[in-house]
Design an enzyme around this catalytic site. Structure first.
Site: not given
Length: 149
Positions: A78-80
């Site tokens: 999850q790059f967010t």
């Protein structure tokens, strides 16, 4: 490297209608990787997450680890988690690693956890995923390899 660790009684991830990972009791780990993360970040984070004592013992105290309860781990990239919302209303993801950097570290994190004897399921890197979970407690812990929190 950052992780959101949720103690779950069950969790699953689905890609295009196909369940790619599913666990019962254990941890759902949302994993974010920064531009400058390296092997030592993933080793620290994997060991920290595996060793967390956030399951209740017979006295009702959070004193047991994932291995102690025979739990599994569902790891979802999850790059967010590296979204910076300090300016404006649209998050900046400039600190998040590019896919060609992040994917090998993500896979190494999963391999490190498996190497410690933990059953690991995963999502599918760089795809649209639907994550379902039953957060047990609820218990949610944030872990950062730079020890920022």
């Amino acid at each position: 490297m950052r992780a959101v660790v949720q103690r779950v009684s069950s969790a699953s991830v689905t890609v295009a209608g196909e369940v790619t990972g599913q666990i019962g009791r254990g941890y759902l780990v949302l994993l974010g990787i920064a531009n400058d993360d390296r092997q030592d970040d993933l080793i620290y984070l994997a060991q920290k997450v595996i060793g967390l004592r956030i399951f209740e013992d017979a006295d009702g105290k959070m004193n047991l680890s994932l291995a102690d309860v025979g739990g599994a781990m569902l790891v979802v990239s999850q790059f967010t988690l590296y979204g910076d919302c300090r300016k404006g209303r649209r998050p900046s993801f400039i600190e998040a690693a590019r896919p060609e950097v992040a994917e090998p570290l993500y896979r190494s994190f999963v391999a490190e956890v498996r190497g410690q004897g933990i059953t690991v399921e995963t999502g599918r890197f760089q795809t649209e995923m639907q994550v379902s979970l039953v957060n047990d407690g609820p218990v949610t812990i944030l872990v950062d390899s730079r020890k920022q929190f």
